[in-house]
Write an enzyme that holds these catalytic residues in place. Structure first.
Site, short mmCIF file in Angstrom:
data_model
loop_
_atom_site.label_atom_id
_atom_site.label_comp_id
_atom_site.label_asym_id
_atom_site.label_seq_id
_atom_site.Cartn_x
_atom_site.Cartn_y
_atom_site.Cartn_z
N HIS A 48 6.10 50.64 11.02
CA HIS A 48 5.39 50.11 10.21
C HIS A 48 4.10 50.92 9.84
CE1 HIS A 48 7.45 46.77 12.35
NE2 HIS A 48 7.70 46.21 11.15
N GLU A 107 1.53 52.47 19.38
CA GLU A 107 2.38 53.47 18.49
C GLU A 107 3.71 52.84 18.01
OE1 GLU A 107 4.61 57.86 19.93
OE2 GLU A 107 3.08 56.99 21.11
N SER A 151 9.86 44.18 6.85
CA SER A 151 8.44 44.14 7.15
C SER A 151 7.86 45.44 6.44
CB SER A 151 8.21 44.26 8.57
OG SER A 151 8.94 45.34 9.20
#
Length: 778
Positions: free
Chosen positions: A215, A211, A30
């Protein structure tokens, strides 16, 4: 985005097209993956990687959220890559985050066994198809311990990647190390901007605070992608040849500053709903400041100044506030000088007492002034005026308004206190020992404020507003970080003293674009403190893009100095118009300033009707108007060498291209110090029509290439005590009789090459100890 659309077309129709450039396939997790629009602001670094490459490069991003070396293969994603892979294609392989998840059998791959085996298979199968594997270590998560030390959470995984790269003679980008350096350099607080850490209610998908230390934000993604691009060059890897050049000389796109633009909650607080009146007579200071405080206490949002004429005194901004002026809104600041308290602030680079700015903010985060409305600073009640700058009728009208004159009757002041302050600047212009706040309050009328004063603020946006009639400097960000100024208009009287339009002082990371400036002093001005105080502060202005701006009037179009004692570096200036300014590109300093100005990249500048120099480097700035008034002498100072010390300033490493000027007194002037010359100046592909051509004094390592100097004078240029000067492909007017006049006995290695020197009667004349051996022709 176009490259990713092309990728999905390939998958849909089952065919591929070979372009002239390389093809890059990204596989990973990701942190690399493309995101859907509704995931905003989450961004994978691979999603923006294409921004740093030329259009010949195709990038296919197969990276997906939650995938490991194991699940990416088992779920069929790797098969799709192999089907599209062609000989010579690159495969960037970055896994590790999800391979660590021991509780998930579908993803877990132990570092020394399955993870190693899976990476080896990706390498082998890429090579079997004629592809070129490139390994990347996993990118860091953000974590600091209780002592503020960075914590590595990746265990053995990065080590395995490095070992496999060495074993297989495969190139590697150590994004693990690169990202750690980036996070640590940002520090505990600023590194939050790299990741998905923000309050709720700003983005549609995230109603609650977020938070996420894994990412990336758009800013973080671009910083990481730029680090990968830089590493291609640092390692001299072949893909470096396809990195995109920027519009700025000698720079790549990835090298340009990345800037954070603040985002705000959607809540709107209309000042009219809280008792403010746009009736041109009610002073709304209290209400506006109360609404700003209320919005701040509720997490921020937009404080709206609606259509109307709103009278106010000073406004103090707070964090997470966008002060928005609707179209048709006029925020008129009070003409009563007593409405502006005397406060400790700065003035021209030194600590000083001044009246409070109409708009101010200190130690704030996420602030903005936006909209299509207008702010008027009521500068006419503060400013002194010189008789020489007005017509007779204008001067008579001014005298009828009140005020007082100096003894010579050639300067008007709004009051006796203003006159006294202007005549005693040894203490009135800065904070000095022995003087108290009460002493400065007595000269309040002299202590005219900057219109917008923002100090030590993070993530600042100025967008769309018109700023009129500032008492002093108009926009003054000081010690700010991440500054965006766009679509702004500044208009001040041309005769205003210290009426700079924009003074960026000791700030980092910003952009100024699509603005117009019309003012009485310098327009776009870069500063970093004055003399010893500025050197002690030691904070340069750095990493700014200045582009697509127009200056209609001002002492200088784009200016560095003269308060630059903390240094200036990494500025990128492109596509600006200077129309009737006194000087175009103006770089000024003087002995005792100190400071280093370096790495300045300028291109595509258009100028006309320049009263003085089109391009000026001057290390003898004496705080005078750049163009003498009628009857005023402006003789060149005597240039004697002085010992080097902390107060010796330095100008070096300027790269200037594509400057076109129609009408100037002098095209290019470089005037350095004998103890420390102006160095490493390159000006290319530029044309000037002017009275005088070039003047070089105490300059070193200067290159002019493909330059047209079309002068009214019969002499193209003068060079005095300079060395390593190369002028090539010089063009000049038909009436020129002499190309160069060489002066002084300290010239060395002057070269005039590839130019039609036969078009002039005399190539060079030599004076004041200069010798023919100083100049080489070719």
């Amino acid at each position: 985005m176009k490259k990713y659309i092309f990728f999905f077309s390939i998958l849909a129709f089952g065919f591929t097209t070979k372009t002239s450039g390389p093809r890059i396939h990204l596989i990973g997790d990701s942190t690399m993956a493309n995101k859907n629009p509704y995931d905003a602001p989450e961004t994978g670094w691979g999603q923006v990687f294409n921004e740093f490459f030329t259009d010949e490069v195709q990038i296919f991003n197969y990276a997906l959220n939650g995938r490991s070396t194991k699940s990416f293969r088992e779920q069929g994603h790797w098969k799709r890559v192999l089907e599209n892979l062609q000989t010579g294609d690159y495969v960037f392989i970055q896994f590790g985050h999800n391979d660590q998840k021991e509780s998930d059998s579908t993803r877990y791959a132990a570092p020394q066994t399955d993870y190693r085996k899976n990476l080896q298979r990706y390498i082998d199968e890429t090579k079997s198809k004629g592809g070129i594997p490139l390994l990347l270590t996993p990118v860091m998560r953000r974590k600091f311990d209780e002592n503020g030390a960075f914590v590595d959470q990746h265990g053995e995984y990065p080590k395995v990647v490095k070992e496999l790269a060495k074993l297989n003679s495969v190139d590697i980008i150590d994004l693990h190390a690169l990202s750690q350096t980036i996070i640590e350099n940002h520090g505990f607080e600023a590194s939050k901007e790299l990741f998905m850490i923000f309050d709720g209610g700003i983005y549609p998908k995230f109603k609650e605070p977020k938070e996420d230390n894994t990412h990336f934000s758009p800013y973080g993604a671009r910083v990481m992608a730029a680090a990968v691009a830089k590493d291609l060059i640092d390692q001299a890897l072949p893909l470096r040849n396809w990195l995109k050049k920027s519009v700025f000389p000698q720079t790549f796109q990835y090298q340009l500053p990345q800037i954070i633009v603040p985002q705000f909650k959607k809540d709107t607080f209309n000042i009219a709903n809280y008792g403010a009146k746009g009736d041109a007579k009610t002073l709304n200071s209290v209400v506006i400041n109360q609404v700003i405080t209320l919005a701040n206490e509720q997490g921020g949002g937009t404080v709206l100044i609606p259509k109307g004429l709103w009278l106010t005194g000073p406004i103090i901004l707070k964090s997470n506030i966008n002060l928005h002026l609707a179209e048709g809104a006029l925020l008129q600041f009070s003409e009563n000088r007593a409405d502006y308290p005397v406060v400790e602030t700065t003035w021209e680079g030194n600590t000083a007492y001044r009246c409070q700015a109409p708009i101010s903010g200190k130690n704030l985060k996420n602030i903005a002034l936006t909209g299509k409305g207008t702010m008027d600073g009521a500068g006419q009640v503060w400013k002194q005026v010189k008789k020489s700058k007005l017509t007779d009728s204008q001067w008579k009208t001014l005298l009828k308004s009140g005020g007082v004159l100096n003894d010579k009757k050639d300067t008007w002041y709004p009051s006796e206190a203003s006159k006294y302050g202007n005549e005693n600047t040894e203490w009135t212009n800065k904070k000095v020992e022995g003087k108290t706040l009460a002493d400065y309050e007595k000269i309040r009328d002299f202590l005219r404020p900057n219109m917008v004063s923002l100090t030590e603020c993070q993530n600042v946006l100025l967008d769309g507003i018109t700023f009129l009639n500032s008492p002093a400097w108009t926009l003054h960000p000081l010690l700010c970080n991440n500054l965006t100024i766009r679509n702004v208009n500044v208009k001040n009287p041309w005769f205003g003293q210290n009426n700079d339009a924009l003074d960026i002082e000791s700030c980092s990371n910003g952009i100024v674009e699509n603005c117009t400036f019309d003012t009485g002093d310098d327009a776009i001005c870069i500063k970093s403190g004055k003399d010893e105080e500025g050197r002690k502060r030691g904070k340069p202005t750095e990493n700014f893009i200045i582009q697509n701006n127009t200056v209609f009037h001002g002492h200088g179009g784009f200016v560095i100095g003269s308060e630059m004692s903390g240094g200036v570096k990494n500025l990128y200036v492109n596509n600006c118009n200077f129309l009737g300014t006194d000087i175009g590109l103006r770089f000024k300093t003087k002995r005792d300033r100190g400071g280093v100005v370096e790495k300045i990249y300028i291109s595509d500048i258009q100028m006309n009707n320049i009263s003085g120099e089109a391009v000026l480097f001057d290390m003898y700035y004496e705080a005078k108007d750049p163009v003498p008034m009628e009857g005023e002498e402006q003789a060149m100072p005597i240039i004697n060498a002085m010992p080097l010390n902390d107060g010796t300033p330095s100008f070096k490493d300027f790269y200037i291209e594509n400057v076109y000027c129609k009408g100037a007194e002098t095209a290019i002037m470089l005037r350095g110090l004998p103890e420390l010359n102006i160095k490493n100046i390159s000006i290319k592909n530029s044309n000037f029509t002017s009275n005088k051509g070039l003047v070089f004094i105490e300059a070193e390592n200067i290159t002019l290439e493909n330059i047209g100097l079309y002068t009214q004078n019969k002499l193209v240029g003068q060079i005095q005590n300079s060395k390593n000067v190369t002028i090539s492909n010089l063009s000049f007017s038909n009436q020129v009789e002499t190309i160069l006049e060489i002066n002084g006995d300290r010239n060395k290695n002057l070269r005039l090459v590839n130019s039609k020197i036969s078009d002039a009667k005399t190539t060079a004349i030599f004076k004041s100890g200069a010798s023919k051996k100083d100049l080489k022709l070719k």
